[in-house]
Motif scaffolding. Structure first.
Motif, mmCIF file in Angstrom:
data_model
loop_
_atom_site.group_PDB
_atom_site.id
_atom_site.type_symbol
_atom_site.label_atom_id
_atom_site.label_comp_id
_atom_site.label_asym_id
_atom_site.label_seq_id
_atom_site.Cartn_x
_atom_site.Cartn_y
_atom_site.Cartn_z
ATOM 1 N N LEU A 308 -6.778 9.743 4.068
ATOM 2 C CA LEU A 308 -6.387 10.583 5.451
ATOM 3 C C LEU A 308 -5.002 11.377 5.143
ATOM 4 C CD1 LEU A 308 -7.200 11.725 8.211
ATOM 5 C CD2 LEU A 308 -5.979 9.792 9.164
ATOM 6 N N PRO A 309 -3.857 10.618 4.710
ATOM 7 C CA PRO A 309 -2.635 11.261 4.432
ATOM 8 C C PRO A 309 -2.683 12.371 3.432
ATOM 9 C CG PRO A 309 -2.250 8.962 4.676
ATOM 10 C CD PRO A 309 -3.873 9.265 4.318
ATOM 11 N N PRO A 351 -2.061 1.511 2.635
ATOM 12 C CA PRO A 351 -0.921 1.137 3.665
ATOM 13 C C PRO A 351 0.440 1.852 3.027
ATOM 14 C CG PRO A 351 -1.460 -0.612 2.121
ATOM 15 C CD PRO A 351 -2.584 0.259 2.083
ATOM 16 N N CYS A 352 0.528 2.385 1.920
ATOM 17 C CA CYS A 352 1.561 2.800 1.232
ATOM 18 C C CYS A 352 1.238 3.810 0.052
ATOM 19 C CB CYS A 352 2.562 2.008 0.632
ATOM 20 S SG CYS A 352 2.037 1.118 -0.627
ATOM 21 N N PRO A 353 2.009 4.926 -0.410
ATOM 22 C CA PRO A 353 1.400 5.690 -1.487
ATOM 23 C C PRO A 353 0.828 4.938 -2.604
ATOM 24 C CG PRO A 353 3.749 6.319 -0.852
ATOM 25 C CD PRO A 353 3.331 5.232 -0.134
ATOM 26 N N CYS A 354 1.345 3.784 -3.251
ATOM 27 C CA CYS A 354 0.626 3.022 -4.312
ATOM 28 C C CYS A 354 -0.623 2.453 -3.811
ATOM 29 C CB CYS A 354 1.744 2.239 -5.150
ATOM 30 S SG CYS A 354 1.882 0.645 -4.559
ATOM 31 N N GLY A 355 -0.542 1.879 -2.593
ATOM 32 C CA GLY A 355 -1.997 1.297 -2.097
ATOM 33 C C GLY A 355 -1.745 -0.088 -1.924
ATOM 34 N N TYR A 374 5.093 8.868 3.908
ATOM 35 C CA TYR A 374 3.546 9.073 3.591
ATOM 36 C C TYR A 374 3.028 8.750 4.844
ATOM 37 C CZ TYR A 374 -1.011 7.076 1.785
ATOM 38 O OH TYR A 374 -2.344 6.676 1.457
ATOM 39 N N ARG A 375 3.237 7.955 5.673
ATOM 40 C CA ARG A 375 2.555 7.857 6.939
ATOM 41 C C ARG A 375 2.844 8.908 7.913
ATOM 42 N NH1 ARG A 375 2.872 1.194 8.208
ATOM 43 N NH2 ARG A 375 1.777 0.603 6.208
ATOM 44 N N ALA A 511 -2.884 -1.435 13.776
ATOM 45 C CA ALA A 511 -2.737 -1.497 12.238
ATOM 46 C C ALA A 511 -1.397 -0.741 11.696
ATOM 47 C CB ALA A 511 -4.015 -0.965 11.562
ATOM 48 N N ILE A 512 -1.197 0.317 12.103
ATOM 49 C CA ILE A 512 -0.001 1.152 11.450
ATOM 50 C C ILE A 512 0.958 1.222 12.396
ATOM 51 C CG2 ILE A 512 -1.317 1.972 9.404
ATOM 52 C CD1 ILE A 512 -1.216 4.488 10.834
ATOM 53 N N ASP A 513 1.124 0.504 13.449
ATOM 54 C CA ASP A 513 2.066 0.743 14.551
ATOM 55 C C ASP A 513 3.593 0.442 13.858
ATOM 56 O OD1 ASP A 513 1.095 2.158 16.368
ATOM 57 O OD2 ASP A 513 0.350 0.278 17.481
#
Ligand SMILES: [Zn+2]
Length: 513
Positions: A308-309, A351-355, A374-375, A511-513
């Motif tokens: 998505l990002p 969860p982050c650019p590298c994953g 990223y987020r 999840a990503i709060d």
């Protein structure tokens, strides 16, 4: 008769305005002019019609030919008018005769090949449906027959060539061409993937069940290779089959799209997964002919946005409108069209650019500001519109290597679909709509909370800093969880929302709060 009129239809979004093809043969120097079509289409159509008439054994008229496609201000694509133009010329020449009463009740569609064969056109389902509504017959290329007969079984005639169309009106017996495949002879649907194939991930499967039951949007957050795409692909198989009108709407949108209608997909919930490099016009719709985009092709089905990002910011922002209203409007200088776009959004992200943030191997080196940037590519307002946000963590090795049959979380799609069906029926009985569509007034009426629940919600609001929109979304989800919970519900509309339902709803958006 030196003048002839043949009926057809244009396609403008999901409307199908009538087009009258008038052909006039005059004396004087030989010319062939078509008015009412865009310039490039005119030239191509003239060449095809001339060659097709010649190769079908007709003499091309020597004088002046004027073809008028009215109304002139309607946007038109060239190919579908080849057959009505050629037929108009033959009628004006007197080469064929069709009683006026019969001609007036009939519409013609088809692109001509140079040798006179009829080629399929895009959007025939849509045109035939409108013709049937107006109580008119249609003549279509044989290769379009299956599509047309879905909506106009009794009133569709077909031919494979221009001569075949002429034969139809000379009382020749109708021929079933070998090209025509009745529904039962079409190759079977490729099987829909089953939820039982996905190992572990009990929490994500639970979220998928809740999403399916209340038509809630869902975000899956986790490192690469944990099964986010596999889970998303299984959502259509958990949803009830499309009802009659819904199936027709979905087929009609496909029929006017670039890809065209695929008979094997009829009645199936769409699953669309555009790549993150897709343009705004591919996702939302547009282009010179204002074609439907992915959001409309996913109407009544699932739109899956992986990574998505990585999507263009403009694309992500333009999703907000259809997510709220269920339609997209596309404006062009000369016209505006609207397409339905009531899709269920499933998105996935790392969860982050590298994953690998949080991975036990410690291989993630992403710095906090990089992760935050990223987020932040997903704006708050878009994230606010996603009801469920769950983590899909890497599987512990014992789950990865264990026997599929021994998986304690194994649930088949059929089992889940049964529960989804029951929960949806309760929602329809109670409110006449699914929980994700409840308005704020309806939330007040149908999501009543007892004192314990009100206290829990107030605490969560303070601790998680929830917006009013986020609170409404949590209440809709809690309503769905209660609908899935059959315990102690003697009544048809399901139990009231309890603290456990509300707590799970709040947990399912963290999840990503
Ligand atoms: Zn990382």
């Amino acid at each position: 008769m030196r003048i002839a009129r043949v009926a057809s239809r244009a396609q403008l979004g999901l409307t199908a305005p009538r087009v009258q093809v008038e052909v006039h043969l005059g004396g004087g120097l030989p010319t062939f002019s078509i008015v009412g079509l865009p310039a490039t289409a005119v030239k191509e159509s003239k060449d095809r019609v001339r060659a097709a008439l010649h190769n079908s054994g007709f003499e091309f008229p020597a004088g002046r030919i004027t073809v008028n496609l009215s109304p002139a201000d309607l946007p038109k694509e060239g190919c579908r008018y080849d057959l009505p133009i050629a037929l108009g010329i033959l009628l004006a020449l007197g080469e064929i005769k069709i009683p006026v009463s019969e001609l007036e009740r009939c519409e013609f569609y088809g692109e001509l090949g140079l040798s006179g064969e009829l080629k399929p056109i895009r959007g025939i389902l849509h045109a035939a449906a409108h013709a049937a509504h107006d109580d008119r017959n249609v003549v279509v290329p044989t290769s379009n027959l299956y599509e047309a007969r879905l909506v106009a079984a009794q009133t569709t005639r077909h031919a494979a060539t221009l001569l075949g169309v002429c034969a139809l009106f000379r009382g020749a017996p109708a021929q079933e061409s070998a090209d025509f495949a009745p529904a039962e002879t079409l190759p079977a649907l490729s099987s829909v993937p089953d939820l039982a194939d996905v190992r572990g991930q009990a929490a994500a499967k639970r979220a998928l069940l809740v999403a399916a039951a209340g038509a809630h949007s869902l975000l899956l957050v986790g490192p690469p290779g944990t099964g986010k795409s596999m889970l998303a692909q299984r959502l259509p198989g958990l949803l009830p089959p499309l009802e009659g009108d819904e199936a027709l709407d979905v087929a009609t949108i496909a029929s006017v799209s670039l890809r065209g209608f695929e008979p094997r997909d009829f009645g199936r919930r769409p699953f669309r997964a555009p790549h993150h490099s897709a343009s705004a016009s591919a996702v939302i719709g547009g282009g010179p002919h204002a074609r439907p985009g992915e959001v409309s092709l996913a109407h009544r089905g699932v739109l899956f946005l992986d990574e998505l990002p990585e999507f263009n910011r403009t694309v992500l922002e333009s999703l907000r409108e259809p997510l709220e209203s269920g339609v997209v409007a596309i404006s062009r200088a000369a016209f505006q069209v609207e397409y339905p776009a009531r899709f269920q959004l499933v998105a996935a992200m790392n969860p982050c650019p590298c994953g690998y943030l949080g991975d036990v191997s410690g291989r993630c080196r992403c710095a906090p500001p990089v992760i935050a940037r990223y987020r932040s590519r997903i704006s708050g307002p878009l994230l606010d519109r996603i009801d469920l946000r769950v983590e899909v963590p890497p599987l512990p090795s014992e789950e990865l290597l264990g026997e599929v049959g021994a998986d304690a979380t194994a649930m088949s799609s059929a089992m889940v679909a049964g529960r989804v069906h029951d929960a949806r029926r309760r929602q329809q009985r109670r409110a006449g709509k699914l929980n994700s569509d409840l308005t704020s007034g309806e939330i007040q009426r149908h999501c009543r909370l007892d004192r314990n629940c009100r206290r829990l919600l107030a605490q969560a609001r303070e601790r998680l800093n929830l917006s009013a929109r986020a609170m409404h979304r949590a209440l809709r989800v809690a309503r769905t969880i209660a609908d899935l919970d059959e315990s102690g519900s003697g009544n048809e509309t399901g139990p009231n929302i309890g603290p456990a339902h509300l707590a799970e709803a709040l947990q399912l958006r963290r999840a990503i709060d």
